[in-house]
Write a protein that holds these residues in place. Structure first.
Motif: not given
Length: 144
Positions: A49-61, A111-114
């Motif tokens: 029910n969604y599509e990932i458009t970007e993934v970014e690793l920022n330390r533990d996040c 679009q949403k970032s979490i």
């Protein structure tokens, strides 16, 4: 006498609790906490029910940007899950699924970032762990 003992116990209880408890395993800056679940729960998570458009690793996040249909993003709920079932590979890897709970019936695309705290996914015997995120075609290496 019993009343005095009760008051003393209550006093000790109140002042022995501290809001400065050591929560070093949870990064408050990430937003949401990831969770380890059973294999049955993990296998039942719907990711269509969604599509990932970007993934970014920022330390533990782990920051995930995704898009989905709905009337807006304010009522959406997101969760990030993995299991403690590892297969015959080394280093141990985690398979990860994001769950988006969105019960809106609108057809608009938003679009949403979490951001998710990955510390629950750490493995004591490793200093890094490859993450295989369902819906994302690149493996992410989480170093801690």
């Amino acid at each position: 006498m019993t009343k005095n003992i009760l008051i003393i116990c209550l006093y000790i209880l109140i002042f022995s609790c501290s809001s400065d408890d050591d929560n070093s395993t949870v990064n408050q800056n990430c937003g949401l906490i990831s969770e380890i679940v059973s294999e049955d729960e993990f296998n039942s998570i719907i990711t269509s029910n969604y599509e990932i458009t970007e993934v970014e690793l920022n330390r533990d996040c782990l920051e995930i940007t995704y898009r989905a249909s709905g009337c807006g993003t304010e009522f959406w709920e997101e969760n990030l899950y993995s299991v403690d079932a590892f297969y015959a590979v080394f280093p141990l890897q985690r398979y990860v699924k994001m769950e988006v709970i969105n019960e809106e019936l609108c057809e608009a695309i938003f679009q949403k970032s979490i951001s998710f705290d990955l510390t629950p996914f750490q493995i004591k015997t490793q200093s890094e762990i490859p993450l295989n995120i369902e819906g994302w075609n690149q493996q992410i290496i989480y170093r801690y």
